[in-house]
Design a protein around this motif. Structure first.
Motif, PDB file in Angstrom:
ATOM      1  N   GLU A 180      -3.807  17.582   9.553  1.00 39.51           N
ATOM      2  CA  GLU A 180      -2.914  16.426   9.430  1.00 39.51           C
ATOM      3  C   GLU A 180      -1.469  16.779   9.792  1.00 39.51           C
ATOM      4  OE1 GLU A 180      -3.257  18.452   5.432  1.00 39.51           O
ATOM      5  OE2 GLU A 180      -4.598  17.879   7.068  1.00 39.51           O
ATOM      6  N   VAL A 181      -1.073  18.010   9.520  1.00 36.49           N
ATOM      7  CA  VAL A 181       0.286  18.448   9.861  1.00 36.49           C
ATOM      8  C   VAL A 181       0.453  18.545  11.374  1.00 36.49           C
ATOM      9  CG1 VAL A 181       1.908  20.379   9.748  1.00 36.49           C
ATOM     10  CG2 VAL A 181       0.714  19.637   7.685  1.00 36.49           C
ATOM     11  N   VAL A 182      -0.522  19.164  12.031  1.00 41.97           N
ATOM     12  CA  VAL A 182      -0.458  19.296  13.485  1.00 41.97           C
ATOM     13  C   VAL A 182      -0.505  17.917  14.147  1.00 41.97           C
ATOM     14  CG1 VAL A 182      -1.625  20.204  15.533  1.00 41.97           C
ATOM     15  CG2 VAL A 182      -1.456  21.607  13.458  1.00 41.97           C
ATOM     16  N   THR A 183      -1.367  17.047  13.646  1.00 42.49           N
ATOM     17  CA  THR A 183      -1.485  15.697  14.201  1.00 42.49           C
ATOM     18  C   THR A 183      -0.173  14.927  14.059  1.00 42.49           C
ATOM     19  OG1 THR A 183      -3.845  15.593  13.697  1.00 42.49           O
ATOM     20  CG2 THR A 183      -2.713  13.513  14.041  1.00 42.49           C
ATOM     21  N   GLU A 184       0.434  14.993  12.897  1.00 41.86           N
ATOM     22  CA  GLU A 184       1.685  14.271  12.658  1.00 41.86           C
ATOM     23  C   GLU A 184       2.820  14.838  13.502  1.00 41.86           C
ATOM     24  OE1 GLU A 184       5.452  13.056  11.215  1.00 41.86           O
ATOM     25  OE2 GLU A 184       4.722  15.129  11.028  1.00 41.86           O
ATOM     26  N   LEU A 185       2.901  16.161  13.574  1.00 40.87           N
ATOM     27  CA  LEU A 185       3.978  16.802  14.326  1.00 40.87           C
ATOM     28  C   LEU A 185       3.878  16.478  15.812  1.00 40.87           C
ATOM     29  CD1 LEU A 185       6.377  18.793  14.442  1.00 40.87           C
ATOM     30  CD2 LEU A 185       4.705  20.653  14.655  1.00 40.87           C
ATOM     31  N   THR A 186       2.712  16.639  16.377  1.00 43.42           N
ATOM     32  CA  THR A 186       2.565  16.426  17.820  1.00 43.42           C
ATOM     33  C   THR A 186       2.675  14.956  18.201  1.00 43.42           C
ATOM     34  OG1 THR A 186       0.145  16.420  17.540  1.00 43.42           O
ATOM     35  CG2 THR A 186       1.182  18.501  18.192  1.00 43.42           C
ATOM     36  N   SER A 187       2.349  14.062  17.276  1.00 48.69           N
ATOM     37  CA  SER A 187       2.422  12.629  17.592  1.00 48.69           C
ATOM     38  C   SER A 187       3.857  12.136  17.744  1.00 48.69           C
ATOM     39  CB  SER A 187       1.705  11.817  16.510  1.00 48.69           C
ATOM     40  OG  SER A 187       2.416  11.888  15.278  1.00 48.69           O
ATOM     41  N   ARG A 188       4.806  12.848  17.152  1.00 45.85           N
ATOM     42  CA  ARG A 188       6.195  12.390  17.226  1.00 45.85           C
ATOM     43  C   ARG A 188       7.055  13.234  18.171  1.00 45.85           C
ATOM     44  NH1 ARG A 188       9.227  15.678  13.702  1.00 45.85           N
ATOM     45  NH2 ARG A 188       8.002  16.751  12.084  1.00 45.85           N
ATOM     46  N   ILE A 189       6.430  14.124  18.911  1.00 45.03           N
ATOM     47  CA  ILE A 189       7.165  14.931  19.888  1.00 45.03           C
ATOM     48  C   ILE A 189       6.776  14.471  21.283  1.00 45.03           C
ATOM     49  CG2 ILE A 189       7.502  17.244  20.841  1.00 45.03           C
ATOM     50  CD1 ILE A 189       6.898  18.372  18.085  1.00 45.03           C
ATOM     51  N   ASP A 190       7.766  14.151  22.088  1.00 41.74           N
ATOM     52  CA  ASP A 190       7.479  13.790  23.479  1.00 41.74           C
ATOM     53  C   ASP A 190       8.372  14.526  24.470  1.00 41.74           C
ATOM     54  OD1 ASP A 190       9.895  12.544  23.074  1.00 41.74           O
ATOM     55  OD2 ASP A 190       9.115  10.502  23.200  1.00 41.74           O
ATOM     56  N   ALA A 191       9.228  15.425  23.983  1.00 41.40           N
ATOM     57  CA  ALA A 191      10.118  16.170  24.870  1.00 41.40           C
ATOM     58  C   ALA A 191       9.333  17.230  25.635  1.00 41.40           C
ATOM     59  CB  ALA A 191      11.238  16.836  24.070  1.00 41.40           C
ATOM     60  N   PRO A 192       9.430  17.241  26.987  1.00 39.22           N
ATOM     61  CA  PRO A 192       8.729  18.264  27.768  1.00 39.22           C
ATOM     62  C   PRO A 192       9.165  19.673  27.376  1.00 39.22           C
ATOM     63  CG  PRO A 192       9.573  16.518  29.180  1.00 39.22           C
ATOM     64  CD  PRO A 192      10.186  16.308  27.825  1.00 39.22           C
ATOM     65  N   TRP A 193       8.256  20.600  27.581  1.00 46.90           N
ATOM     66  CA  TRP A 193       8.489  22.015  27.303  1.00 46.90           C
ATOM     67  C   TRP A 193       8.826  22.280  25.833  1.00 46.90           C
ATOM     68  CZ3 TRP A 193       6.136  24.349  30.868  1.00 46.90           C
ATOM     69  CH2 TRP A 193       6.214  23.915  32.194  1.00 46.90           C
ATOM     70  N   THR A 194       8.217  21.486  24.973  1.00 50.63           N
ATOM     71  CA  THR A 194       8.241  21.775  23.548  1.00 50.63           C
ATOM     72  C   THR A 194       6.919  22.440  23.192  1.00 50.63           C
ATOM     73  OG1 THR A 194       9.649  19.869  23.077  1.00 50.63           O
ATOM     74  CG2 THR A 194       8.431  20.805  21.225  1.00 50.63           C
ATOM     75  N   PHE A 195       6.998  23.554  22.496  1.00 46.26           N
ATOM     76  CA  PHE A 195       5.813  24.336  22.154  1.00 46.26           C
ATOM     77  C   PHE A 195       5.513  24.225  20.658  1.00 46.26           C
ATOM     78  CE2 PHE A 195       7.199  26.162  26.063  1.00 46.26           C
ATOM     79  CZ  PHE A 195       6.120  26.805  26.652  1.00 46.26           C
ATOM     80  N   ILE A 196       4.239  24.294  20.321  1.00 48.12           N
ATOM     81  CA  ILE A 196       3.844  24.575  18.946  1.00 48.12           C
ATOM     82  C   ILE A 196       2.963  25.816  18.981  1.00 48.12           C
ATOM     83  CG2 ILE A 196       3.990  22.178  18.154  1.00 48.12           C
ATOM     84  CD1 ILE A 196       0.884  22.184  18.188  1.00 48.12           C
ATOM     85  N   LYS A 197       3.143  26.674  17.998  1.00 48.51           N
ATOM     86  CA  LYS A 197       2.351  27.894  17.888  1.00 48.51           C
ATOM     87  C   LYS A 197       1.768  27.923  16.486  1.00 48.51           C
ATOM     88  CE  LYS A 197       5.104  30.216  21.393  1.00 48.51           C
ATOM     89  NZ  LYS A 197       4.040  30.472  22.382  1.00 48.51           N
ATOM     90  N   VAL A 198       0.441  27.910  16.434  1.00 48.19           N
ATOM     91  CA  VAL A 198      -0.273  27.798  15.165  1.00 48.19           C
ATOM     92  C   VAL A 198      -1.126  29.042  14.955  1.00 48.19           C
ATOM     93  CG1 VAL A 198      -1.751  26.344  13.746  1.00 48.19           C
ATOM     94  CG2 VAL A 198      -0.410  25.317  15.598  1.00 48.19           C
ATOM     95  N   CYS A 199      -1.070  29.591  13.757  1.00 49.45           N
ATOM     96  CA  CYS A 199      -1.887  30.767  13.440  1.00 49.45           C
ATOM     97  C   CYS A 199      -3.319  30.327  13.171  1.00 49.45           C
ATOM     98  CB  CYS A 199      -1.301  31.506  12.250  1.00 49.45           C
ATOM     99  SG  CYS A 199       0.309  32.250  12.579  1.00 49.45           S
ATOM    100  N   ALA A 200      -4.043  30.110  14.262  1.00 47.61           N
ATOM    101  CA  ALA A 200      -5.427  29.635  14.183  1.00 47.61           C
ATOM    102  C   ALA A 200      -6.095  29.805  15.540  1.00 47.61           C
ATOM    103  CB  ALA A 200      -5.468  28.165  13.755  1.00 47.61           C
ATOM    104  N   GLU A 201      -7.417  29.647  15.557  1.00 42.70           N
ATOM    105  CA  GLU A 201      -8.188  29.759  16.787  1.00 42.70           C
ATOM    106  C   GLU A 201      -7.897  28.576  17.723  1.00 42.70           C
ATOM    107  OE1 GLU A 201     -10.251  32.058  17.837  1.00 42.70           O
ATOM    108  OE2 GLU A 201     -10.400  33.330  16.051  1.00 42.70           O
ATOM    109  N   PRO A 202      -7.862  28.798  19.042  1.00 51.05           N
ATOM    110  CA  PRO A 202      -7.564  27.712  19.993  1.00 51.05           C
ATOM    111  C   PRO A 202      -8.467  26.505  19.856  1.00 51.05           C
ATOM    112  CG  PRO A 202      -7.454  29.836  21.099  1.00 51.05           C
ATOM    113  CD  PRO A 202      -7.983  30.106  19.720  1.00 51.05           C
ATOM    114  N   ARG A 203      -9.780  26.724  19.722  1.00 51.32           N
ATOM    115  CA  ARG A 203     -10.692  25.575  19.677  1.00 51.32           C
ATOM    116  C   ARG A 203     -10.435  24.712  18.449  1.00 51.32           C
ATOM    117  NH1 ARG A 203     -13.928  30.061  18.678  1.00 51.32           N
ATOM    118  NH2 ARG A 203     -14.795  30.219  16.555  1.00 51.32           N
TER     119      ARG A 203
END
Length: 232
Positions: free
Chosen positions: A61-84
């Protein structure tokens, strides 16, 4: 190359993540990280890296909420978890990058002497002390830079960054020598733990030197549509 097994039962240490984020910002000379309730934000300000969010834990839910409100190009998120795992909750506007791995190691007292000993004949190393940053540069007999690397000091940790060996000088142990030289300098300044984030290519080198994977790290980014299309 064989990838490390997932660390599903392992809880990521937020202090190790904090050390890496802070050390990375010091090493790259960006603004200091901003502490958020979900992790950290670093304002990088580069053309292809506007900002990065680092999340020590994967909470859908945190990743979903964060990414839903970011639209600026070349913004990265890095999460300590498996890619899939992360990819399943990302909007289609986000691109998952190649996997990387957060690694740690205890620093030994004799690493500087080992680094000097394994440096191949014809190469010379120079150490630059820049306060919280230590740099090592290795030159060949002609005086050309063959390899380089640096680390940032934070708390009891030494965060390694930008360990680079130029292609014509690879497979000669220069990367290992730089790592040991930097470790020795860090130990002399009271540091006890090494932290870095390795690519899949660097994983074998660091594993052979006694480093262990603390967590996989998934990196995702918003790439402008025109640049994404140009790369296809």
């Amino acid at each position: 190359m064989q990838m490390p097994k997932p660390l599903a039962a392992h809880r990521v240490d937020p202090l190790i993540v904090e050390a890496w984020v802070t050390g990375w910002a010091l090493s790259r000379r960006t603004a200091a990280p901003t502490l958020l309730s979900i992790g950290f934000r670093v304002d990088v300000g580069l053309p292809q890296q506007n900002a990065r969010y680092v999340l020590p834990e994967f909470e859908p839910e945190v990743v979903t909420e964060l990414t839903s409100r970011i639209d600026a190009p070349w913004t990265f998120i890095k999460v300590c978890a498996e890619p899939r795992t992360v990819a399943e909750v990302l909007p289609k506007t986000w691109t998952v990058q190649a996997p990387v791995f957060m690694m740690t190691a205890a620093l030994a007292d004799n690493e500087r002497s080992q680094g000097e000993r394994i440096l191949p004949k014809g190469y010379a190393a120079r150490v630059f002390d820049e306060g919280p940053i230590i740099r090592v540069q290795v030159k060949d007999a002609a005086g050309d830079i063959a390899a380089s690397g640096q680390c940032a000091l934070f708390g009891e940790s030494c965060i390694f960054d930008q360990i680079i060996t130029h292609e014509s000088h690879r497979r000669r142990g220069l990367g290992s020598a730089i790592m040991k030289l930097l470790s020795g300098e860090a130990v002399a300044r009271g540091k006890k733990q090494g932290v870095l984030v390795a690519t899949a290519d660097g994983l074998a080198l660091y594993s052979s030197m006694g480093w262990t994977v603390h967590s996989p790290v998934t990196s995702a980014v918003i790439i402008p549509a025109e640049e994404s299309a140009a790369g296809q």
